[in-house]
Design a protein around this motif. Structure first.
Motif, short mmCIF file in Angstrom:
data_model
loop_
_atom_site.label_atom_id
_atom_site.label_comp_id
_atom_site.label_asym_id
_atom_site.label_seq_id
_atom_site.Cartn_x
_atom_site.Cartn_y
_atom_site.Cartn_z
N SER A 38 0.72 -3.22 13.77
CA SER A 38 1.57 -3.85 12.75
C SER A 38 1.10 -3.39 11.38
CB SER A 38 1.47 -5.38 12.86
OG SER A 38 2.20 -6.00 11.82
N ILE A 39 1.97 -2.75 10.62
CA ILE A 39 1.60 -2.30 9.28
C ILE A 39 1.66 -3.49 8.34
CG2 ILE A 39 2.08 -0.71 7.39
CD1 ILE A 39 3.48 1.11 9.38
N GLU A 40 0.53 -3.83 7.73
CA GLU A 40 0.42 -4.98 6.85
C GLU A 40 0.45 -4.56 5.39
OE1 GLU A 40 0.57 -7.88 8.21
OE2 GLU A 40 0.31 -7.21 10.27
N GLY A 41 0.72 -5.51 4.52
CA GLY A 41 0.75 -5.21 3.10
C GLY A 41 -0.56 -4.63 2.60
N GLY A 42 -1.67 -5.16 3.12
CA GLY A 42 -2.97 -4.65 2.72
C GLY A 42 -3.18 -3.19 3.10
N ASP A 43 -2.53 -2.73 4.17
CA ASP A 43 -2.64 -1.33 4.56
C ASP A 43 -2.04 -0.43 3.48
OD1 ASP A 43 -3.47 -2.60 6.86
OD2 ASP A 43 -1.71 -2.02 8.04
N ILE A 44 -0.91 -0.86 2.93
CA ILE A 44 -0.25 -0.10 1.87
C ILE A 44 -1.14 -0.08 0.63
CG2 ILE A 44 1.82 0.09 0.43
CD1 ILE A 44 2.35 0.51 3.43
N PHE A 45 -1.69 -1.25 0.27
CA PHE A 45 -2.55 -1.34 -0.91
C PHE A 45 -3.77 -0.44 -0.76
CE2 PHE A 45 -1.05 -6.01 -1.10
CZ PHE A 45 0.17 -5.62 -1.64
N ASN A 46 -4.43 -0.53 0.40
CA ASN A 46 -5.66 0.23 0.59
C ASN A 46 -5.40 1.73 0.59
OD1 ASN A 46 -7.19 -2.09 0.70
ND2 ASN A 46 -7.11 -2.24 2.92
N ARG A 47 -4.30 2.14 1.16
CA ARG A 47 -3.97 3.57 1.13
C ARG A 47 -3.70 4.03 -0.31
NH1 ARG A 47 1.20 3.92 1.87
NH2 ARG A 47 1.22 4.61 -0.30
N ASN A 48 -3.12 3.14 -1.10
CA ASN A 48 -2.85 3.46 -2.51
C ASN A 48 -4.08 3.32 -3.40
OD1 ASN A 48 -0.10 4.21 -3.15
ND2 ASN A 48 0.51 2.22 -2.33
N ASP A 49 -5.15 2.67 -2.87
CA ASP A 49 -6.38 2.46 -3.63
C ASP A 49 -6.14 1.61 -4.88
OD1 ASP A 49 -8.87 4.37 -5.42
OD2 ASP A 49 -9.13 2.66 -4.09
N ILE A 50 -5.44 0.48 -4.72
CA ILE A 50 -5.29 -0.43 -5.85
C ILE A 50 -6.55 -1.28 -5.97
CG2 ILE A 50 -2.80 -0.48 -5.56
CD1 ILE A 50 -3.15 -3.41 -4.65
N ALA A 51 -6.52 -2.29 -6.83
CA ALA A 51 -7.73 -2.97 -7.31
C ALA A 51 -8.71 -3.39 -6.22
CB ALA A 51 -7.32 -4.17 -8.16
N PHE A 52 -8.21 -4.00 -5.12
CA PHE A 52 -9.16 -4.53 -4.15
C PHE A 52 -9.26 -3.67 -2.89
CE2 PHE A 52 -6.02 -6.20 -1.17
CZ PHE A 52 -4.94 -6.48 -1.97
N GLU A 216 3.46 -16.98 -2.98
CA GLU A 216 3.78 -15.84 -3.84
C GLU A 216 3.09 -14.58 -3.34
OE1 GLU A 216 5.25 -13.39 -5.96
OE2 GLU A 216 3.12 -13.40 -6.53
N ALA A 217 3.88 -13.66 -2.80
CA ALA A 217 3.33 -12.45 -2.20
C ALA A 217 3.70 -11.18 -2.95
CB ALA A 217 3.82 -12.33 -0.75
N VAL A 218 4.44 -11.31 -4.03
CA VAL A 218 4.99 -10.13 -4.69
C VAL A 218 4.13 -9.69 -5.87
CG1 VAL A 218 7.02 -9.12 -5.79
CG2 VAL A 218 7.29 -10.82 -3.98
N ILE A 236 0.56 -23.01 -6.61
CA ILE A 236 0.90 -21.64 -6.23
C ILE A 236 -0.19 -21.10 -5.31
CG2 ILE A 236 1.22 -19.26 -7.00
CD1 ILE A 236 2.42 -20.26 -9.55
N SER A 237 0.23 -20.59 -4.16
CA SER A 237 -0.67 -19.81 -3.30
C SER A 237 -0.31 -18.35 -3.53
CB SER A 237 -0.48 -20.18 -1.83
OG SER A 237 -0.92 -21.49 -1.56
N THR A 238 -1.20 -17.62 -4.18
CA THR A 238 -0.92 -16.21 -4.46
C THR A 238 -1.71 -15.34 -3.49
OG1 THR A 238 -1.00 -14.46 -6.14
CG2 THR A 238 -2.67 -16.20 -6.30
N LEU A 239 -1.01 -14.44 -2.81
CA LEU A 239 -1.63 -13.77 -1.67
C LEU A 239 -1.41 -12.27 -1.61
CD1 LEU A 239 0.87 -13.38 0.72
CD2 LEU A 239 0.79 -15.83 0.34
N GLY A 240 -0.75 -11.70 -2.60
CA GLY A 240 -0.52 -10.26 -2.50
C GLY A 240 0.08 -9.70 -3.77
N ALA A 241 0.35 -8.40 -3.72
CA ALA A 241 0.92 -7.69 -4.87
C ALA A 241 1.89 -6.63 -4.37
CB ALA A 241 -0.17 -7.07 -5.72
#
Length: 324
Positions: A38-52, A216-218, A236-241
């Motif tokens: 399952s491709i998760e949002g964090g997979d996209i972020f990590n491949r892009n090398d964003i902040a976390f 809030e996931a956006v 607010i539960s903020t959980l992604g970007a």
């Protein structure tokens, strides 16, 4: 084994399908032959090398949180799992491959009535949604919930869980077609996020009262807009970007309503018995058809770059899978 790897962070095109060494199973780990990813949002972020993003542990980095498959080897310190069992797994990386090794507490038994594809998409999305709503969001029956990015995996899980708990659910999505489809999963009202004026639309839908809890996931401007949607003592539960926009916000709207904002990062709880039990319970609920996993489409693992691009183009409704 074959894997989708990258040598430097960047756009989907950095992913390459290559032969790499199979991971070694440590004493407290299980080695799993992967059947569905399952491709998760964090997979996209990590491949892009964003902040976390996680640091690259080897030149050929295998990204990925979630995958399901069959245990082929059990570490010497593992007592409760055995070779041949079907499990769904979560780790900070390593899912985009034919095999992965994970700590035993990051593997959950798959009931006989669930397939690998469905099981792979449960732990991250449903546990994140559940934590955002209940453990940290303190949702109560009768409250109004706003779910941003509602057509994503976490959003669809949050809608179902919030509706079942007796909440009124408002969701945002980028097209009217997606908003119509979300009604079947329990959404009461929707806002087209591309039409602008999310806060004013939400306040109109709530007769000026505002939202009790935002999932809030956006991120980016949507997080800022969410602050303007809150009722008195709203949360607010903020959980992604997912927007991949800078996470800079003016918190004055939060102060004016005595509101609160909590960051949600489920890997921080992975090793706790509470979290392990929660995920197993959610898996059982899906198996009993009390909750539904929505899968948009599947790609072959060799086409991981195309799958990531498809997600970044915001075409998906639910989860996108890779199949080795």
């Amino acid at each position: 084994m074959k894997a989708a790897v990258f040598y430097r962070p960047g756009p989907p095109a950095v992913l390459r399908y290559e032969e790499i060494a199979r991971p070694i199973c440590g004493p407290g780990e299980v080695l799993v032959r992967i059947a569905a990813i399952s491709i998760e949002g964090g997979d996209i972020f990590n491949r892009n090398d964003i902040a976390f993003a996680r640091p690259m542990e080897s030149p050929a980095h295998v990204v990925g949180y979630a995958a399901a498959g069959e245990i082929v080897e059990v570490g010497t310190a593992v007592q409760h799992l055995r070779a041949g069992q079907r499990v769904t797994t979560v780790g900070l990386n390593g899912s985009h491959a034919e095999y992965r090794a994970v700590p035993a507490h990051c593997a959950w038994i798959i009931p006989d009535q669930l397939d690998f594809a469905t099981a792979s998409a449960i732990p991250t999305a449903f546990a994140t949604a559940h934590e955002s709503l209940f453990e940290y969001g303190s949702l109560r029956a009768g409250e109004t919930v706003l779910v941003t990015g509602a057509a994503g995996g976490v959003g669809l899980a949050a809608i179902q869980l919030a509706k079942r708990a007796g909440a009124r659910v408002i969701g945002t999505a980028s097209t009217d077609d997606r908003l119509v489809r979300l009604i079947a999963y329990g959404m009461d009202a929707g806002v087209n996020s591309r039409s602008g004026g999310m806060a004013s639309a939400v306040m109109e839908l709530t007769d000026g009262r505002g939202i009790d809890l935002v999932v809030e996931a956006v991120g980016g401007r949507f997080l800022q807009e969410s602050l303007h949607c809150l009722a008195q003592r709203g949360r607010i539960s903020t959980l992604g970007a997912a927007s991949r926009e800078p996470m800079r916000v003016d918190i004055m709207p939060l102060l004016l309503v005595n509101g609160s904002m909590t960051g949600i990062y489920t890997p921080s709880d992975l090793a706790t018995p509470r979290f392990h039990g929660l995920v197993q319970s959610l898996i059982e609920q899906v198996a009993r058809h009390e909750l539904e996993v929505v899968i948009d489409r599947s790609f072959a693992l060799r086409d991981a770059a195309a799958a990531h691009a498809y997600i970044e183009d915001r075409q998906a409704f639910g989860r996108v899978l890779l199949i080795p």
